[in-house]
Design a protein around this motif. Structure first.
Motif, PDB file in Angstrom:
ATOM      1  N   ALA A   1       0.800  -1.132  -0.149  1.00  0.00           N
ATOM      2  CA  ALA A   1      -0.001  -0.008  -0.116  1.00  0.00           C
ATOM      3  C   ALA A   1       0.762   1.157   0.069  1.00  0.00           C
ATOM      4  O   ALA A   1       0.595   2.263  -0.812  1.00  0.00           O
ATOM      5  CB  ALA A   1      -0.895   0.136   1.361  1.00  0.00           C
ATOM      6  N   LEU A   2       2.007   1.255   0.819  1.00  0.00           N
ATOM      7  CA  LEU A   2       2.929   2.381   0.986  1.00  0.00           C
ATOM      8  C   LEU A   2       3.441   2.602  -0.541  1.00  0.00           C
ATOM      9  O   LEU A   2       3.656   3.807  -0.885  1.00  0.00           O
ATOM     10  CB  LEU A   2       3.893   2.162   1.872  1.00  0.00           C
ATOM     11  CG  LEU A   2       3.564   2.298   3.238  1.00  0.00           C
ATOM     12  CD1 LEU A   2       4.846   1.771   4.404  1.00  0.00           C
ATOM     13  CD2 LEU A   2       2.931   3.524   3.896  1.00  0.00           C
ATOM     14  N   MET A   3       3.998   1.590  -1.191  1.00  0.00           N
ATOM     15  CA  MET A   3       4.598   1.879  -2.526  1.00  0.00           C
ATOM     16  C   MET A   3       3.591   2.161  -3.547  1.00  0.00           C
ATOM     17  O   MET A   3       3.962   2.979  -4.393  1.00  0.00           O
ATOM     18  CB  MET A   3       5.035   0.385  -3.100  1.00  0.00           C
ATOM     19  CG  MET A   3       6.275  -0.063  -2.123  1.00  0.00           C
ATOM     20  SD  MET A   3       6.757  -1.780  -2.589  1.00  0.00           S
ATOM     21  CE  MET A   3       8.079  -2.280  -1.456  1.00  0.00           C
TER      22      MET A   3
ATOM     23  N   LEU B   1      -7.779  -7.334 -10.511  1.00  0.00           N
ATOM     24  CA  LEU B   1      -8.771  -6.437 -10.581  1.00  0.00           C
ATOM     25  C   LEU B   1      -8.414  -4.968 -10.872  1.00  0.00           C
ATOM     26  O   LEU B   1      -9.035  -4.281 -11.180  1.00  0.00           O
ATOM     27  CB  LEU B   1      -9.417  -6.427  -9.268  1.00  0.00           C
ATOM     28  CG  LEU B   1     -10.185  -8.012  -8.929  1.00  0.00           C
ATOM     29  CD1 LEU B   1     -10.584  -8.032  -7.427  1.00  0.00           C
ATOM     30  CD2 LEU B   1     -11.444  -8.048  -9.839  1.00  0.00           C
ATOM     31  N   GLY B   2      -7.235  -4.607 -10.485  1.00  0.00           N
ATOM     32  CA  GLY B   2      -6.618  -3.218 -10.450  1.00  0.00           C
ATOM     33  C   GLY B   2      -6.497  -2.681 -11.963  1.00  0.00           C
ATOM     34  O   GLY B   2      -6.770  -1.722 -12.027  1.00  0.00           O
TER      35      GLY B   2
ATOM     36  N   LEU C   1      -5.524  -0.212  -7.037  1.00  0.00           N
ATOM     37  CA  LEU C   1      -4.668  -1.103  -5.987  1.00  0.00           C
ATOM     38  C   LEU C   1      -4.832  -0.749  -4.676  1.00  0.00           C
ATOM     39  O   LEU C   1      -4.935  -1.437  -3.707  1.00  0.00           O
ATOM     40  CB  LEU C   1      -3.289  -0.963  -6.447  1.00  0.00           C
ATOM     41  CG  LEU C   1      -2.943  -1.648  -7.819  1.00  0.00           C
ATOM     42  CD1 LEU C   1      -1.326  -1.460  -7.993  1.00  0.00           C
ATOM     43  CD2 LEU C   1      -3.052  -2.946  -8.039  1.00  0.00           C
ATOM     44  N   THR C   2      -4.575   0.734  -4.413  1.00  0.00           N
ATOM     45  CA  THR C   2      -4.639   1.107  -2.823  1.00  0.00           C
ATOM     46  C   THR C   2      -6.042   0.582  -2.422  1.00  0.00           C
ATOM     47  O   THR C   2      -5.990  -0.043  -1.164  1.00  0.00           O
ATOM     48  CB  THR C   2      -4.564   2.634  -2.711  1.00  0.00           C
ATOM     49  OG1 THR C   2      -3.273   2.863  -3.267  1.00  0.00           O
ATOM     50  CG2 THR C   2      -4.758   2.914  -1.093  1.00  0.00           C
ATOM     51  N   PRO C   3      -7.118   0.667  -2.841  1.00  0.00           N
ATOM     52  CA  PRO C   3      -8.447   0.360  -2.135  1.00  0.00           C
ATOM     53  C   PRO C   3      -8.597  -1.071  -2.043  1.00  0.00           C
ATOM     54  O   PRO C   3      -9.189  -1.689  -0.827  1.00  0.00           O
ATOM     55  CB  PRO C   3      -9.623   0.976  -2.704  1.00  0.00           C
ATOM     56  CG  PRO C   3      -9.082   1.486  -4.160  1.00  0.00           C
ATOM     57  CD  PRO C   3      -7.455   1.809  -3.836  1.00  0.00           C
TER      58      PRO C   3
ATOM     59  N   THR D   1      -1.183   5.867 -12.782  1.00  0.00           N
ATOM     60  CA  THR D   1      -2.064   6.612 -11.923  1.00  0.00           C
ATOM     61  C   THR D   1      -3.641   5.862 -11.749  1.00  0.00           C
ATOM     62  O   THR D   1      -4.154   5.625 -10.565  1.00  0.00           O
ATOM     63  CB  THR D   1      -2.613   8.119 -12.218  1.00  0.00           C
ATOM     64  OG1 THR D   1      -1.395   8.664 -12.248  1.00  0.00           O
ATOM     65  CG2 THR D   1      -3.463   8.741 -11.046  1.00  0.00           C
ATOM     66  N   SER D   2      -4.174   5.372 -12.711  1.00  0.00           N
ATOM     67  CA  SER D   2      -5.143   4.691 -12.637  1.00  0.00           C
ATOM     68  C   SER D   2      -5.219   3.359 -11.914  1.00  0.00           C
ATOM     69  O   SER D   2      -6.058   2.893 -11.267  1.00  0.00           O
ATOM     70  CB  SER D   2      -5.566   4.429 -14.264  1.00  0.00           C
ATOM     71  OG  SER D   2      -6.955   3.588 -14.255  1.00  0.00           O
TER      72      SER D   2
END
Length: 305
Positions: free
Chosen positions: A44-46, A127-128, A86-88, A80-81
């Motif tokens: 998540a940090l990356m 999924l991302g 990926l984060t959520p 960005t997309s």
């Protein structure tokens, strides 16, 4: 204005510095990169670092106003997309990991092994990239080979060439939002039941896990609202370019920068193991710098003497 851009640069540098420090700490101890929750945290940090870097570049380009090559815009849009999803998705996986740890403790080692982590990453990345692939396929099929190579304004809306394409993006994002919301709600309800029934150390651990899920839920909410922002921005862009710029700036601060400051809070500060390791390596770094400075000063004094 200059003040807005300077403010963003300060925030981005601060968040990137904190995230990089936490990533370095993650790689310092075996227990971190062999445990699913910490691996997901580092991922998540990356992802946040890539998002902060690319979105900040887009902000600078839009402020400067110089034409941008379509290929550069395409690369930043893809990064960005994908990272925006990926984060959520990673936060949802972290919530499920807490659910398994608290509600299914006997199966936690089996379900949250290193091998399972790799499978989770395959699902997250699968999924991302789907929303981005759908948009890119339609874009390249629809535009001609002699389209303008340079564009004045780099934004996701550049790659939305059909109205139905925008509706498709909205439908995919709404589906993701619904699934993630259900998972968060499901985990929260079950962890609450366990926390009420637990006693002693188990009760303390369950309540801490419950607070972690709540923070994940709030962070996830901000990230998921961000998925809806392009729809509103596209509508605003049709009416007023100045209003569109102001609206994008507000969204950037609230739904891109703000969620990225919560990850260090949830695990970097609230997690006992990670916080102790972080303090240790920061302290070691400070003492090392102090020792080197003192040693250099001693050598200089000796040479002068």
């Amino acid at each position: 204005s200059y003040s807005r851009v300077i403010l963003v640069q300060v925030l981005v540098v601060v968040f990137l510095s904190i995230n990089i420090m936490l990533i370095v700490t993650f790689f310092m101890k075996d227990v971190f990169y062999t445990t699913m929750r910490y691996i997901l945290f580092a991922h998540a940090l990356m992802s946040d670092c890539v998002t902060l870097f690319t979105t900040n570049l887009l902000l600078i380009f839009s402020f400067i106003g110089n034409p941008v090559h379509i290929f550069s815009c395409l690369v930043m849009f893809i990064l960005t997309s994908v990272c925006n999803h990926l984060t959520p998705l990673t936060l949802t996986a972290m919530t499920l990991e807490r659910y398994v740890a608290i509600c299914m403790p006997l199966r936690h080692a089996e379900l949250c092994s290193t091998r399972s982590t790799l499978q989770v990453f395959l699902i997250i990345y699968g999924l991302g990239v789907i929303p981005c692939i759908l948009i890119m396929l339609v874009f390249f099929v629809s535009v001609s080979s002699n389209f303008n190579k340079y564009i004045r304004f780099c934004a996701a809306e550049i790659f939305i060439v059909h109205e139905w394409q925008g509706h498709m993006r909205s439908a995919v994002n709404q589906f993701y939002f619904l699934v993630m919301f259900v998972i968060i709600a499901f985990s929260y309800i079950h962890i609450t039941k366990v926390a009420k029934a637990a006693s002693g150390e188990n009760r303390t651990s369950s309540r801490k896990g419950l607070r972690t899920v709540l923070l994940h839920g709030f962070q996830l909410l901000l990230c998921l609202i961000q998925l809806f922002c392009p729809m509103v921005e596209a509508a605003v862009l049709q009416t007023n370019i100045k209003l569109y710029t102001n609206f994008r700036y507000f969204n950037y601060i609230m739904f891109i920068l703000a969620p990225r400051c919560l990850s260090p809070l949830i695990y970097g500060v609230r997690d006992d193991k990670f916080f102790l390791a972080l303090k240790y390596y920061i302290l070691c770094g400070l003492l090392k710098n102090k020792f080197i400075t003192g040693f250099q000063k001693g050598v200089t004094d000796t040479v002068r003497g």
